[in-house]
Design a protein around this motif. Structure first.
Motif, PDB file in Angstrom:
ATOM      1  N   ILE A 270       0.821  -1.198   0.000  1.00 40.16           N
ATOM      2  CA  ILE A 270       0.000   0.000   0.000  1.00 40.16           C
ATOM      3  C   ILE A 270       0.863   1.259   0.000  1.00 40.16           C
ATOM      4  N   ASN A 271       2.162   1.117   0.189  1.00 43.85           N
ATOM      5  CA  ASN A 271       3.094   2.247   0.194  1.00 43.85           C
ATOM      6  C   ASN A 271       2.775   3.205   1.330  1.00 43.85           C
ATOM      7  N   ASN A 272       2.546   2.659   2.506  1.00 38.28           N
ATOM      8  CA  ASN A 272       2.213   3.473   3.671  1.00 38.28           C
ATOM      9  C   ASN A 272       3.180   3.192   4.806  1.00 38.28           C
ATOM     10  N   ALA A 273       3.827   4.218   5.283  1.00 38.76           N
ATOM     11  CA  ALA A 273       4.624   4.127   6.499  1.00 38.76           C
ATOM     12  C   ALA A 273       3.833   4.796   7.619  1.00 38.76           C
ATOM     13  N   TRP A 274       3.781   4.144   8.774  1.00 37.62           N
ATOM     14  CA  TRP A 274       2.968   4.625   9.896  1.00 37.62           C
ATOM     15  C   TRP A 274       3.783   4.618  11.174  1.00 37.62           C
ATOM     16  N   ARG A 275       3.441   5.535  12.057  1.00 31.80           N
ATOM     17  CA  ARG A 275       3.964   5.510  13.418  1.00 31.80           C
ATOM     18  C   ARG A 275       2.873   4.951  14.321  1.00 31.80           C
ATOM     19  N   LEU A 276       3.206   3.875  15.038  1.00 32.52           N
ATOM     20  CA  LEU A 276       2.283   3.259  15.975  1.00 32.52           C
ATOM     21  C   LEU A 276       2.743   3.591  17.390  1.00 32.52           C
ATOM     22  N   GLU A 277       1.823   3.987  18.225  1.00 33.94           N
ATOM     23  CA  GLU A 277       2.155   4.355  19.609  1.00 33.94           C
ATOM     24  C   GLU A 277       1.270   3.543  20.557  1.00 33.94           C
ATOM     25  N   LEU A 278       1.924   2.728  21.362  1.00 32.10           N
ATOM     26  CA  LEU A 278       1.216   1.883  22.325  1.00 32.10           C
ATOM     27  C   LEU A 278       1.453   2.415  23.727  1.00 32.10           C
ATOM     28  N   GLY A 279       0.395   2.726  24.435  1.00 33.72           N
ATOM     29  CA  GLY A 279       0.505   3.253  25.793  1.00 33.72           C
ATOM     30  C   GLY A 279      -0.529   2.647  26.715  1.00 33.72           C
ATOM     31  N   SER A 280      -0.448   3.006  27.965  1.00 34.04           N
ATOM     32  CA  SER A 280      -1.419   2.532  28.945  1.00 34.04           C
ATOM     33  C   SER A 280      -2.720   3.315  28.833  1.00 34.04           C
ATOM     34  N   GLY A 281      -3.789   2.699  29.287  1.00 32.82           N
ATOM     35  CA  GLY A 281      -5.090   3.390  29.258  1.00 32.82           C
ATOM     36  C   GLY A 281      -5.771   3.203  27.983  1.00 32.82           C
TER      37      GLY A 281
END
Length: 206
Positions: free
Chosen positions: A195-206
């Protein structure tokens, strides 16, 4: 444009469902990359919404949260592969760069083993449930208690959503002109596969 990309992504997810994280040990006939990597797959409308992450991205994220020393980035592959994952999400969110791949078949929610055509093999390192928040801004995440066991989902306890996962699109990063063919394939995993997509994933509490 950024918000439109996020909205399109969230329309691809199911409202709620299962997710799985697989380690893909690539074989010689996998055309997209020659780097083994993680695939994070979510139940979706047209299959499994899939993001690929190379181990170094996880290691860097773990180093930034203090889970492993900065000097250890690049040398902890075996630790990551042995499920040194992101279970104990620290107060500081875990942030990684991932590539969205074409949707995968739903069988991978349960499947572990070789992939046809000599494209390598996959094994599960984590799994759980997710649900979209009403504002569709992020996902609530509930990790399985025993991801290594094939639980009967109908008998599994009610999921406890202790984490949140947000997504932010990134601009593609062209490779340096000096890159050879092999290095180009490595860059493709990071920024331009499918798909030619770069993403930033952010995993946190809550």
């Amino acid at each position: 444009m950024k918000q439109a990309a996020i909205s399109d992504l969230f329309r691809s997810f199911a409202d709620a469902g299962r997710f799985v994280i697989l380690y893909h040990d690539v074989g010689p006939n996998l055309s997209r990359t020659n780097r083994s990597h993680f695939d994070w797959m979510f139940a979706g409308i047209g299959g499994l919404v899939t993001f690929a992450v190379v181990p170094e991205q996880w290691e860097q994220a773990l180093a930034e949260t203090g889970e492993i020393p900065e000097t250890g980035v690049g040398s902890h592959h075996d630790v990551v592969r042995r499920d040194h994952w992101m279970r104990g999400v620290p107060e500081k969110p875990l942030t990684i760069t991932a590539t969205r791949l074409p949707d995968h078949r739903t069988k991978y929610l349960e499947y572990e083993g070789p992939i046809s055509g000599n494209r390598g093999s996959v094994r599960r390192v984590d799994s759980g449930f997710f649900r979209q928040r009403p504002d569709r801004a992020c996902l609530d995440i509930a990790f399985d208690e025993c991801p290594a066991k094939r639980m009967n989902h109908a008998l599994a306890p009610e999921p406890v959503y202790c984490h949140r996962l947000s997504f932010s699109p990134l601009a593609p990063c062209p490779p340096p002109r000096s890159m050879g063919a092999t290095d180009q394939r490595i860059c493709d995993l990071d920024f331009s596969e499918g798909i030619n997509n770069a993403w930033r994933l952010e995993l946190g509490s809550g």
